[in-house]
Write a protein that holds these residues in place. Structure first.
Motif, PDB file in Angstrom:
ATOM      1  N   ILE A 137      43.119  33.131  37.400  1.00 49.03           N
ATOM      2  CA  ILE A 137      43.501  34.411  38.015  1.00 49.03           C
ATOM      3  C   ILE A 137      44.416  35.198  37.075  1.00 49.03           C
ATOM      4  O   ILE A 137      45.343  34.644  36.475  1.00 49.03           O
ATOM      5  CB  ILE A 137      44.164  34.145  39.403  1.00 49.03           C
ATOM      6  N   TYR A 138      44.135  36.481  36.957  1.00 50.22           N
ATOM      7  CA  TYR A 138      44.943  37.391  36.132  1.00 50.22           C
ATOM      8  C   TYR A 138      46.324  37.511  36.768  1.00 50.22           C
ATOM      9  O   TYR A 138      46.434  37.615  37.997  1.00 50.22           O
ATOM     10  CB  TYR A 138      44.215  38.740  36.072  1.00 50.22           C
ATOM     11  N   TYR A 139      47.352  37.518  35.925  1.00 50.74           N
ATOM     12  CA  TYR A 139      48.708  37.427  36.492  1.00 50.74           C
ATOM     13  C   TYR A 139      49.052  38.615  37.403  1.00 50.74           C
ATOM     14  O   TYR A 139      49.832  38.468  38.347  1.00 50.74           O
ATOM     15  CB  TYR A 139      49.759  37.255  35.387  1.00 50.74           C
ATOM     16  N   THR A 141      46.985  40.134  39.428  1.00 50.85           N
ATOM     17  CA  THR A 141      46.363  39.804  40.712  1.00 50.85           C
ATOM     18  C   THR A 141      47.180  38.728  41.420  1.00 50.85           C
ATOM     19  O   THR A 141      47.404  38.788  42.641  1.00 50.85           O
ATOM     20  CB  THR A 141      44.920  39.307  40.495  1.00 50.85           C
ATOM     21  N   GLY A 144      50.034  40.493  42.961  1.00 52.32           N
ATOM     22  CA  GLY A 144      49.735  41.445  44.035  1.00 52.32           C
ATOM     23  C   GLY A 144      49.077  40.857  45.266  1.00 52.32           C
ATOM     24  O   GLY A 144      49.232  41.399  46.363  1.00 52.32           O
ATOM     25  N   ARG A 145      48.326  39.778  45.087  1.00 47.26           N
ATOM     26  CA  ARG A 145      47.557  39.260  46.226  1.00 47.26           C
ATOM     27  C   ARG A 145      48.240  38.108  46.973  1.00 47.26           C
ATOM     28  O   ARG A 145      47.675  37.565  47.928  1.00 47.26           O
ATOM     29  CB  ARG A 145      46.162  38.791  45.751  1.00 47.26           C
ATOM     30  N   MET A 153      43.031  35.260  49.170  1.00 45.82           N
ATOM     31  CA  MET A 153      42.072  35.125  48.080  1.00 45.82           C
ATOM     32  C   MET A 153      41.982  33.654  47.668  1.00 45.82           C
ATOM     33  O   MET A 153      42.972  32.930  47.742  1.00 45.82           O
ATOM     34  CB  MET A 153      42.598  35.952  46.903  1.00 45.82           C
ATOM     35  N   THR A 199      38.314  34.157  36.473  1.00 43.41           N
ATOM     36  CA  THR A 199      38.680  35.542  36.840  1.00 43.41           C
ATOM     37  C   THR A 199      37.949  36.051  38.086  1.00 43.41           C
ATOM     38  O   THR A 199      37.974  37.256  38.355  1.00 43.41           O
ATOM     39  CB  THR A 199      38.479  36.566  35.688  1.00 43.41           C
ATOM     40  N   GLU A 201      37.549  37.043  41.777  1.00 40.05           N
ATOM     41  CA  GLU A 201      38.432  37.368  42.895  1.00 40.05           C
ATOM     42  C   GLU A 201      37.602  37.323  44.161  1.00 40.05           C
ATOM     43  O   GLU A 201      36.910  38.287  44.496  1.00 40.05           O
ATOM     44  CB  GLU A 201      39.074  38.736  42.663  1.00 40.05           C
TER      45      GLU A 201
END
Ligand SMILES: NC(=O)c1ccc[n+]([C@@H]2O[C@H](COP(=O)([O-])OP(=O)(O)OC[C@H]3O[C@@H](n4cnc5c(N)ncnc54)[C@H](OP(=O)(O)O)[C@@H]3O)[C@@H](O)[C@H]2O)c1
Length: 211
Positions: A137-139, A141, A144-145, A153, A199, A201
């Motif tokens: 996971i992108y940092y 994201t 934020g999620r 997620m 990556t 989501e």
């Protein structure tokens, strides 16, 4: 251990380690951030609040019942020299192998010994319980999620044993994501760069389908 708020030592407090450490602190876990320059982490610990502290890499390794590893992949052998075997601890590995950053040596070793990235990391800490998580996971994201308990997620993870599985599952859940267990470390190929979960989501049901 599951009902306790176990201590978490963060080794590498950048994009991923910094973001996760803040989430764990918010979820009620005692956190110690570390890097080679702990004096630069004071603002991060203040931002994290909830009693989060800062220490050297050795101090964080000693403090954590759970160690979150988030440094350049290729630096793992150096880290092992610094912190030893991490016997009895749970090590959660977030690292990804990028040859242009990490050099050819890890890639050559993995090819020779037929190891996945998580297995290569785990091979340095044979007396720890090791999980692979948060590497897909992108940092941004990840920041934020989090804490979306209504619509979480999916975060895939693999684990070398039951202890690592249970604790990693709990941590992912406690910061508002949906844990999706892919199996033992041998099942983490799908989580590596360029592979099908990397990556992505997705909602947990969608990720299960992909698996
Ligand atoms: N960025 C992302 O979205 C993302 C997503 C998933 C996975 N990852 C993976 O997660 C890992 C960390 O990525 P990142 O983006 O968080 O990196 P980053 O922001 O550059 O942070 C790396 C951290 O590691 C520390 N560090 C560097 N070399 C070290 C060493 N030899 N020993 C101990 N600590 C060291 C750095 O601090 P000092 O220099 O002060 O020591 C820094 O705190 C990488 O393996 C990356 O591939 C990244």
């Amino acid at each position: 251990m599951q009902d306790q708020k176990f201590n978490i030592g963060v080794i590498g407090s950048g994009n991923i380690g910094g973001t996760l450490g803040k989430h764990f602190a918010k979820a009620g876990y005692p956190v110690m951030f570390s890097s080679r320059h702990p004096e630069q982490l004071t603002a991060l610990a203040e931002e994290a609040g909830h009693g989060a502290r800062v220490g050297t890499i050795e101090a964080a390794a000693g403090f954590g019942e759970v160690i979150l590893l988030s440094i350049p992949f290729g630096k793992t052998p150096d880290l092992k020299q610094q912190v030893g075997t991490l016997e009895g601890k749970v090590l959660i590995d977030t690292n990804n192998y990028y040859p242009q950053r990490d050099g050819d040596l890890p890639g050559n070793e993995m090819a020779k010994k037929n190891l996945l990235e998580s297995e290569w990391t785990a091979s340095h800490f044979p007396s720890a319980s090791v999980a692979k998580a948060f590497n897909t996971i992108y940092y941004v994201t990840l920041g934020g999620r989090a804490f979306d308990h209504e619509n979480p997620m999916a975060i895939p993870f693999g684990a070398s044993d039951e202890k690592a599985k249970e604790i990693t599952n709990t941590l992912i859940h406690d910061i508002g994501f949906a844990p999706v267990h892919v199996g033992d470390l041998g099942g983490t190929r799908s989580m590596q760069p360029g592979q099908k979960l990397y990556t992505k989501e997705l909602a947990p049901g969608e990720m299960q389908k992909l698996l």
